[in-house]
Scaffold this motif. Structure first.
Motif, PDB file in Angstrom:
ATOM      1  N   PRO A  15      48.718  46.534   9.447  1.00 28.99           N
ATOM      2  CA  PRO A  15      49.252  47.941   9.995  1.00 28.99           C
ATOM      3  C   PRO A  15      50.680  48.327   9.600  1.00 28.99           C
ATOM      4  CG  PRO A  15      47.756  47.019  11.651  1.00 28.99           C
ATOM      5  CD  PRO A  15      48.083  45.940  10.412  1.00 28.99           C
ATOM      6  N   SER A  16      51.601  47.217   9.550  1.00 23.23           N
ATOM      7  CA  SER A  16      52.948  47.581   9.583  1.00 23.23           C
ATOM      8  C   SER A  16      53.343  47.837   8.053  1.00 23.23           C
ATOM      9  CB  SER A  16      53.596  46.016   9.794  1.00 23.23           C
ATOM     10  OG  SER A  16      53.271  44.892   9.014  1.00 23.23           O
ATOM     11  N   TYR A  17      52.496  47.810   7.122  1.00 20.55           N
ATOM     12  CA  TYR A  17      52.536  48.086   5.598  1.00 20.55           C
ATOM     13  C   TYR A  17      52.492  49.614   5.408  1.00 20.55           C
ATOM     14  CZ  TYR A  17      53.217  47.356   0.636  1.00 20.55           C
ATOM     15  OH  TYR A  17      53.800  47.189  -0.451  1.00 20.55           O
ATOM     16  N   ALA A  18      53.698  50.172   5.282  1.00 14.71           N
ATOM     17  CA  ALA A  18      53.577  51.596   5.408  1.00 14.71           C
ATOM     18  C   ALA A  18      53.750  52.403   3.990  1.00 14.71           C
ATOM     19  CB  ALA A  18      54.732  52.188   6.227  1.00 14.71           C
TER      20      ALA A  18
ATOM     21  N   HIS B 113      47.824  51.088   7.984  1.00 18.39           N
ATOM     22  CA  HIS B 113      48.894  51.648   8.578  1.00 18.39           C
ATOM     23  C   HIS B 113      48.247  53.330   8.502  1.00 18.39           C
ATOM     24  CE1 HIS B 113      52.549  54.164   9.270  1.00 18.39           C
ATOM     25  NE2 HIS B 113      53.117  53.051   9.365  1.00 18.39           N
ATOM     26  N   GLN B 114      48.418  54.023   9.577  1.00 13.35           N
ATOM     27  CA  GLN B 114      47.783  55.347   9.682  1.00 13.35           C
ATOM     28  C   GLN B 114      47.990  56.273   8.662  1.00 13.35           C
ATOM     29  OE1 GLN B 114      45.342  56.316  11.802  1.00 13.35           O
ATOM     30  NE2 GLN B 114      44.969  54.888  13.161  1.00 13.35           N
ATOM     31  N   ASP B 115      49.369  56.189   8.451  1.00 12.99           N
ATOM     32  CA  ASP B 115      49.992  57.198   7.509  1.00 12.99           C
ATOM     33  C   ASP B 115      49.266  57.318   6.120  1.00 12.99           C
ATOM     34  OD1 ASP B 115      51.546  57.936   9.481  1.00 12.99           O
ATOM     35  OD2 ASP B 115      53.441  57.287   8.697  1.00 12.99           O
TER      36      ASP B 115
END
Length: 284
Positions: free
Chosen positions: A112-115, A142-144
């Motif tokens: 999740p930290s990989y944006a 990552h949500q984005d």
């Protein structure tokens, strides 16, 4: 064969008595699993890289047509930037080559930290992957990545490089009042489902609810989608997970039955064939 179905692992003792016969030894799990399903996600390589002897044994224990879809080790995908770990990724792939025709798509699961800000790093990593040796699929968390313009940018990158998209569907476990992940050590994220493919193949990770009825509307949706993709020539790998892993095989079997009931052209499930042997004349 354009449709493969299986679970996340093969070495699960709780399956003895249903998927495996009573009295099955752990050393027999892979051989028996590969004669019941047609693929396995192979989560084992995320935590530890097997030696050459082990990989060779995997190949010899499994029948023709069975494929391993192995996850890149977390020491490669979960250390920040990906570009510094290109040599390690290539070494991992080389170590899996003894699987031969049993080697299916490899997939990279990003944390999740990989944006999206790291998309140039991601592009460098994906461009370095030798897709003629094994296809590569990608799962982002990552949500984005699911918002514009990042969603379109990622799709364009994957399509350009012929990298598959891993479709994670965790909707069933976030449906209803009870939380089936309450006692689970590794919780699956709640992310939007993208019903799109970016390569001639796709990996679907269906995170099922222990209550089969909760899964039904989502499975019906996947039946329709898979039928369309198969008709378009897309190769599909469908993996069933469950917070209560004991339920995964029977849920996968149920999904196979749904596909057949809706007239989707999928190969027979080997597990079913084992229970209906051809009639034989008695020799006595």
């Amino acid at each position: 064969m354009n449709f493969f179905i299986g679970c996340a692992v093969w070495a699960y003792k709780g399956w003895v008595g249903e998927l495996y016969p009573q009295g099955t030894r752990t050393t027999e799990f892979l051989s028996l699993y590969s004669r019941r399903f047609t693929t396995v996600e192979g989560n084992t390589t995320f935590y530890a890289i097997p030696n050459q002897e082990t990989v060779t044994r995997w190949a010899t224990e499994t029948p023709p047509g069975f494929e391993f879809c192995l996850k890149l080790p977390r020491d490669i995908t979960h250390q920040g930037l990906l570009q510094p770990y290109i040599p390690a990724a290539l070494k991992f792939l080389e170590g899996m080559r003894p699987l031969g025709r049993h080697l299916g798509p490899i997939f990279a699961q990003l944390p999740p930290s990989y944006a999206p800000i790291l998309i140039e790093d991601l592009a460098s990593f994906l461009e370095a992957w030798p897709r003629t040796v094994a296809p590569l699929a990608l799962e982002v968390r990552h949500q984005d990545w699911f918002k514009e313009p990042h969603a379109s940018n990622l799709t364009a990158l994957l399509e350009k490089l012929n990298v598959g998209r891993v479709l994670l569907d965790s909707r069933p476990i976030y449906t209803g009042d009870n939380d089936p992940q309450l006692h689970s050590e590794r919780r699956k994220p709640k992310l939007p489902v993208q019903f799109s493919v970016t390569a001639p193949f796709s990996l679907i990770r269906f995170i099922s609810h222990p209550n089969l009825a909760v899964n039904q509307p989502f499975m019906e949706e996947w039946v329709t989608q898979i039928q369309q993709w198969l008709q378009a020539g897309v190769r599909i790998y469908f993996f069933v997970h469950c917070p209560m892993e004991e339920r995964s095989p029977s849920t996968a079997r149920h999904f196979q039955k749904l596909l057949e009931q809706h007239g989707v052209a999928v190969p027979p499930l080997p597990w079913n064939n084992l229970e209906h042997p051809p009639n034989q004349l008695s020799l006595w």
